[in-house]
Design a protein around this motif. Structure first.
Motif, short mmCIF file in Angstrom:
data_model
loop_
_atom_site.label_atom_id
_atom_site.label_comp_id
_atom_site.label_asym_id
_atom_site.label_seq_id
_atom_site.Cartn_x
_atom_site.Cartn_y
_atom_site.Cartn_z
N LEU A 129 10.32 -4.34 -14.89
CA LEU A 129 10.25 -5.27 -13.49
C LEU A 129 10.52 -4.23 -12.51
N ARG A 130 11.68 -3.11 -12.65
CA ARG A 130 11.82 -2.10 -11.79
C ARG A 130 10.66 -1.26 -11.50
N ALA A 131 9.81 -1.01 -12.33
CA ALA A 131 8.80 -0.16 -11.88
C ALA A 131 7.75 -0.93 -11.08
N GLU A 132 7.44 -2.34 -11.15
CA GLU A 132 6.65 -3.38 -10.53
C GLU A 132 7.23 -3.20 -9.04
N LEU A 133 8.82 -3.35 -8.89
CA LEU A 133 9.29 -3.63 -7.70
C LEU A 133 9.19 -2.19 -6.93
N SER A 135 6.97 -0.17 -7.09
CA SER A 135 5.29 0.35 -6.83
C SER A 135 5.12 -0.63 -5.39
N ARG A 136 5.97 -1.80 -5.14
CA ARG A 136 5.65 -2.61 -4.00
C ARG A 136 6.51 -2.15 -2.85
N ILE A 149 17.92 -8.01 -10.29
CA ILE A 149 17.99 -9.42 -9.97
C ILE A 149 18.04 -9.58 -8.42
N ILE A 150 18.84 -8.67 -7.87
CA ILE A 150 19.05 -8.74 -6.48
C ILE A 150 17.59 -8.36 -5.64
N HIS A 151 16.82 -7.51 -6.05
CA HIS A 151 15.47 -7.30 -5.45
C HIS A 151 14.34 -8.52 -5.75
#
Length: 490
Positions: A129-133, A135-136, A149-151
């Motif tokens: 999930l972190r990698a996806e976030l 990348s955005r 969770i915060i993001h």
């Protein structure tokens, strides 16, 4: 969890929880109550502590390394945290995860207002999930999985913070027990399987949440009930309580190691007194693995209740053949192998006058690496014990945990490398036996594992992981590294 190294854990010889959480809303002295509650949860995390409070207008944050008393014992510290709502957290860190930026509760100013979260557990797809976030365009300030969770909340398109939190948590896998603060009030939530514990209490007009019921005893609060698996509770400043069940129905899988070791014995977990459960485990162990001996000796302090149960059922006298110093830090925070071995001697000392010439049954809660067990057996022999038999109040720990328990990588777990007889030889005991997995279930749930209700998470013993492990699957060749299939939530 430290996302820079998500599968490497600290060099300890005890399994340990990574976190404890506490929350209070509707109390004029919310921060003081929270600090007191964190004192009772100190065993769940001794490397850092933090409290966030809210006075109806502004959030206040105070976090520090060390024990709760080092950060929140003075009036000045509590005065800096005004308001009728507060949440607190105690933690251990995994390798590379120490430092103030990872100390919780984490706080962020979102478009919808302030948002603070205290998290016990581990998000097993956090790296993905972190990698996806990132990348955005997301910018992370910590290496904690909790920040994911915060993001996710910040980027959700739902209109309210509660709905955004639900949206975020539907994307995560693994274990979480959360206490969340928003300008509208407090939210407590437990993962759909209830892997990590969370309970609810009340003192006066205040509603409290904590990782363990013992925290309510310390603050003079009434224990109301456990937060059910998958349940989300929203408490407003007017005292109204709203219960949501946004994650559907799942068969509960609370962590059975809470009964074995993590929780304080004066807590209640999964509807059962932890102390009574540990005595029952010791009794079951005596039935399964009897031994002819003179004394039952617990490895303090965690082995005491099981040793009482073992002694009662076996008829062998219970004695304190090992005396523990309460002024020495836990051996698993020592930085080197040699320091750990020295730490065993500083922490435990044989009661030589009692054990000399006696056949001893040592009772401990678990064997992880085996180095501590080996040193304790050696210590008893040096004190003159005629025989040293080792009995363990849990099955062999052969698998790592990915749900918020800091365990060594699997190759360093003694039971992952050896059968029982080679383990006995390694720790140099005369005999070695573990309670069976079915025996553990009979002690804590009254029935064999296949019939248990609720079914516990026992992955550290069985390899039966109750959720997907996305990050692990992406980081390793699962079939080559693990002797079990990675499952999904049932």
């Amino acid at each position: 969890m430290n996302l820079t190294d998500p599968f490497r854990c600290a060099d300890g010889d005890k399994l340990r929880e990574e976190c404890g959480v506490f929350g209070a809303i509707g109390a004029p002295d919310a921060a003081a109550i929270t600090a007191l509650g964190l004192h009772a949860l100190q065993h769940r995390g001794q490397e850092a502590a933090g409290i966030v409070s809210f006075d109806g207008t502004e959030f206040f944050v105070r976090r520090g390394l060390g024990h709760v008393a080092e950060n929140f014992s003075g009036q000045e510290a509590i005065a800096a945290l005004p308001g009728m709502m507060a949440a607190g957290h105690v933690r251990y860190s995994t390798t590379g995860g120490a430092g103030l930026r990872n100390v919780q509760p984490l706080y962020a100013d979102l478009a919808a207002g302030g948002f603070a979260v205290a998290h016990n557990g581990n998000i097993s797809n956090a790296a993905t999930l972190r990698a996806e976030l990132v990348s955005r365009g997301a910018i992370f300030q910590s290496t904690s999985d909790t920040e994911v969770i915060i993001h996710l909340v910040a980027t959700s398109r739902y209109p309210t913070l509660v709905d955004r939190l639900i949206d975020a948590l539907r994307l995560v896998e693994g274990a979480f027990a959360l206490v969340v603060m928003t300008p509208e009030g407090m939210i407590a939530c437990r993962d759909p399987l209830g892997i990590r514990p969370l309970v609810m209490g009340r003192v006066g007009d205040a509603t409290l949440f904590a990782s363990e019921s013992v925290a309510f005893d310390v603050v003079g609060a009434e224990f109301i009930r456990e937060i059910e698996p998958g349940e989300m509770i929203e408490v407003g400043f007017d005292g109204n309580v709203r219960t949501l069940r946004p994650f559907g129905q799942h068969r509960p899988r609370p962590c059975v190691f809470e009964h074995v070791y993590f929780s304080r014995p004066d807590s209640v977990f999964a509807g059962r007194s932890v102390y009574e459960a540990r005595k029952a485990i010791g009794s079951q162990l005596a039935l399964e693995s009897p031994v002819d001996a003179d004394l039952v000796v617990p490895v303090p302090d965690s082995g005491v209740p099981a040793a009482i149960g073992f002694a009662h059922t076996s008829g062998i006298p219970f004695e304190l053949g090992i005396i523990r110093s309460h002024y020495v830090g836990r051996t698993f925070i020592q930085p080197s192998e040699g320091a750990r071995h020295t730490g065993v001697r500083r922490k435990h000392n044989a009661n030589r006058a009692l054990v000399a010439g006696k056949r001893i049954v040592l009772i401990d809660d678990s064997i992880v690496r085996g180095t501590t067990s080996m040193k304790i057996v050696e210590m008893m022999r040096d004190a003159g014990a005629a025989e040293v038999h080792f009995r363990v109040a849990s099955p062999p720990t052969a698998h790592s945990c990915f749900y918020g328990v800091d365990t060594p990588e699997r190759s360093k777990l003694l039971a992952a490398r050896m059968e029982v007889e080679p383990m006995r030889d390694f720790i140099k005991a005369d005999t070695l036996a573990f309670v069976s997995l079915d025996g553990l279930y009979r002690a804590v749930a009254g029935v064999d594992r296949d019939n248990a209700a609720p079914q516990f998470c026992d992955a550290c013993f069985s390899g039966d992981y109750p959720t997907s492990l996305t990050d692990l699957a992406r980081a390793t060749n699962v079939d080559a590294q693990l002797s079990f299939p990675v499952g999904k939530v049932a």
